[in-house]
Scaffold this motif. Structure first.
Motif, PDB file in Angstrom:
ATOM      1  N   ARG A 101     -23.652   3.365  16.716  1.00  0.00           N
ATOM      2  CA  ARG A 101     -24.908   3.061  17.412  1.00  0.00           C
ATOM      3  C   ARG A 101     -26.101   2.961  16.463  1.00  0.00           C
ATOM      4  NH1 ARG A 101     -22.532   6.260  21.405  1.00  0.00           N
ATOM      5  NH2 ARG A 101     -23.633   8.138  20.769  1.00  0.00           N
ATOM      6  N   ILE A 102     -25.919   3.305  15.203  1.00  0.00           N
ATOM      7  CA  ILE A 102     -27.018   3.136  14.247  1.00  0.00           C
ATOM      8  C   ILE A 102     -27.207   1.634  14.071  1.00  0.00           C
ATOM      9  CG2 ILE A 102     -27.805   3.522  11.886  1.00  0.00           C
ATOM     10  CD1 ILE A 102     -26.039   6.067  11.872  1.00  0.00           C
ATOM     11  N   PRO A 103     -28.343   1.127  14.466  1.00  0.00           N
ATOM     12  CA  PRO A 103     -28.507  -0.330  14.466  1.00  0.00           C
ATOM     13  C   PRO A 103     -28.534  -0.915  13.058  1.00  0.00           C
ATOM     14  CG  PRO A 103     -30.575   0.747  15.031  1.00  0.00           C
ATOM     15  CD  PRO A 103     -29.542   1.824  14.921  1.00  0.00           C
ATOM     16  N   VAL A 104     -27.829  -2.015  12.900  1.00  0.00           N
ATOM     17  CA  VAL A 104     -27.873  -2.776  11.662  1.00  0.00           C
ATOM     18  C   VAL A 104     -29.241  -3.449  11.623  1.00  0.00           C
ATOM     19  CG1 VAL A 104     -26.858  -4.719  10.409  1.00  0.00           C
ATOM     20  CG2 VAL A 104     -25.389  -3.167  11.709  1.00  0.00           C
ATOM     21  N   PRO A 105     -29.938  -3.378  10.487  1.00  0.00           N
ATOM     22  CA  PRO A 105     -31.245  -4.050  10.424  1.00  0.00           C
ATOM     23  C   PRO A 105     -31.130  -5.513  10.803  1.00  0.00           C
ATOM     24  CG  PRO A 105     -30.870  -2.707   8.467  1.00  0.00           C
ATOM     25  CD  PRO A 105     -29.586  -2.712   9.245  1.00  0.00           C
ATOM     26  N   ALA A 106     -32.120  -6.005  11.527  1.00  0.00           N
ATOM     27  CA  ALA A 106     -32.102  -7.384  12.028  1.00  0.00           C
ATOM     28  C   ALA A 106     -31.822  -8.384  10.916  1.00  0.00           C
ATOM     29  CB  ALA A 106     -33.426  -7.701  12.715  1.00  0.00           C
ATOM     30  N   GLU A 107     -32.388  -8.164   9.740  1.00  0.00           N
ATOM     31  CA  GLU A 107     -32.219  -9.135   8.659  1.00  0.00           C
ATOM     32  C   GLU A 107     -30.810  -9.149   8.080  1.00  0.00           C
ATOM     33  OE1 GLU A 107     -34.015  -7.574   4.682  1.00  0.00           O
ATOM     34  OE2 GLU A 107     -35.212  -6.745   6.317  1.00  0.00           O
ATOM     35  N   LEU A 108     -29.984  -8.147   8.452  1.00  0.00           N
ATOM     36  CA  LEU A 108     -28.615  -8.087   7.945  1.00  0.00           C
ATOM     37  C   LEU A 108     -27.571  -8.378   9.016  1.00  0.00           C
ATOM     38  CD1 LEU A 108     -28.912  -4.849   5.768  1.00  0.00           C
ATOM     39  CD2 LEU A 108     -29.154  -7.211   5.025  1.00  0.00           C
ATOM     40  N   GLN A 109     -27.971  -8.512  10.258  1.00  0.00           N
ATOM     41  CA  GLN A 109     -27.023  -8.669  11.366  1.00  0.00           C
ATOM     42  C   GLN A 109     -26.156  -9.915  11.237  1.00  0.00           C
ATOM     43  OE1 GLN A 109     -29.226  -8.321  15.005  1.00  0.00           O
ATOM     44  NE2 GLN A 109     -29.334  -6.089  14.852  1.00  0.00           N
ATOM     45  N   SER A 110     -26.674 -10.963  10.690  1.00  0.00           N
ATOM     46  CA  SER A 110     -25.902 -12.208  10.604  1.00  0.00           C
ATOM     47  C   SER A 110     -24.822 -12.148   9.523  1.00  0.00           C
ATOM     48  CB  SER A 110     -26.838 -13.387  10.319  1.00  0.00           C
ATOM     49  OG  SER A 110     -27.403 -13.240   9.028  1.00  0.00           O
ATOM     50  N   LEU A 111     -24.787 -11.100   8.718  1.00  0.00           N
ATOM     51  CA  LEU A 111     -23.856 -11.029   7.596  1.00  0.00           C
ATOM     52  C   LEU A 111     -22.467 -10.530   7.972  1.00  0.00           C
ATOM     53  CD1 LEU A 111     -26.226  -9.587   4.865  1.00  0.00           C
ATOM     54  CD2 LEU A 111     -25.675 -11.968   5.348  1.00  0.00           C
ATOM     55  N   SER A 112     -22.295  -9.984   9.162  1.00  0.00           N
ATOM     56  CA  SER A 112     -20.996  -9.454   9.596  1.00  0.00           C
ATOM     57  C   SER A 112     -20.426  -8.490   8.545  1.00  0.00           C
ATOM     58  CB  SER A 112     -20.004 -10.583   9.869  1.00  0.00           C
ATOM     59  OG  SER A 112     -20.502 -11.439  10.856  1.00  0.00           O
ATOM     60  N   LEU A 113     -21.190  -7.482   8.213  1.00  0.00           N
ATOM     61  CA  LEU A 113     -20.768  -6.522   7.195  1.00  0.00           C
ATOM     62  C   LEU A 113     -19.611  -5.668   7.691  1.00  0.00           C
ATOM     63  CD1 LEU A 113     -24.286  -5.389   5.955  1.00  0.00           C
ATOM     64  CD2 LEU A 113     -22.716  -6.986   4.847  1.00  0.00           C
ATOM     65  N   ALA A 114     -18.603  -5.534   6.852  1.00  0.00           N
ATOM     66  CA  ALA A 114     -17.432  -4.704   7.152  1.00  0.00           C
ATOM     67  C   ALA A 114     -17.642  -3.314   6.539  1.00  0.00           C
ATOM     68  CB  ALA A 114     -16.181  -5.362   6.559  1.00  0.00           C
TER      69      ALA A 114
END
Length: 148
Positions: free
Chosen positions: A27-40
Motif C-alpha cells: 500500500r505504500i504508493p509508488v511516486p507518480a513519476e515512477l508509476q509508468s515504469l512497472s518496477l519489479a
C-alpha cells in the motif's frame, strides 16, 4: 518460568502477521513519476542499495542482489532509459561503471523507500548485533524454505 514462545504459537502469530506486513508494504504508493515504469521487486532492491549505500559498481550490485552482472547491466540499462539511474566511469578504473540514482529522481525514491528503512532501523536498533543477525538469518531461512 519460561517467557518464550512455542513453535506452534510462533507459527500462528507469523501466519497472521506476514500477510499484514506484505499488505502494508504494497500500500505504500509508488511516486507518480515512477508509476509508468512497472518496477519489479528486483528494481526496488537495486534502488534501495543505491539510495542507502551510494553509488556502486555493477559487479558489487550483482553480488548484493545475488544475480549475474549481466542481469544488473540489463536492469541498469532499463532504469537509465527512464532517467532513474545513471552510469559514470570510475575515475580509478575506467573499465568499471559506477551506478547512481539521478538527482532528478532521488527525492521521489527517497520519500518512497525511506519509510521502510526507518521502520526497520527503529525495530532493529534495540537488538544486540547477535539478535539482529538471528532475526535476519531467520527471515532469510524462511524465504529459502518457501522456494523448496
Amino acid at each position: 518460568m519460561s517467557t518464550g514462545l512455542g513453535v506452534d504459537d510462533g507459527v500462528r502469530t507469523l501466519l497472521l502477521l506476514m500477510p499484514r506486513m506484505v499488505g502494508r508494504a504494497k500500500r505504500i504508493p509508488v511516486p507518480a513519476e515512477l508509476q509508468s515504469l512497472s518496477l519489479a521487486p528486483r528494481h526496488l532492491s537495486l534502488l534501495s542499495y543505491l539510495l542507502f549505500d551510494g553509488p556502486l559498481g555493477v559487479n558489487e550490485l550483482a553480488r548484493r542482489l545475488e544475480v549475474a552482472p549481466t542481469t544488473v547491466s540489463l536492469m541498469v540499462a532499463e532504469l537509465s532509459r527512464a532517467d532513474v539511474v545513471e552510469r559514470a566511469e570510475d575515475p580509478a578504473d575506467r573499465r568499471r561503471a559506477i551506478v547512481s540514482i539521478t538527482e532528478r529522481r532521488r527525492p521521489a525514491i527517497d520519500a518512497w523507500l525511506s519509510r521502510g528503512a526507518h521502520a526497520w532501523r527503529k525495530v532493529l536498533e534495540p537488538l544486540t548485533p547477535e539478535e539482529r543477525k538471528l532475526f535476519v538469518d531467520t527471515l532469510a531461512a524462511y524465504e529459502r524454505e518457501l522456494q523448496t
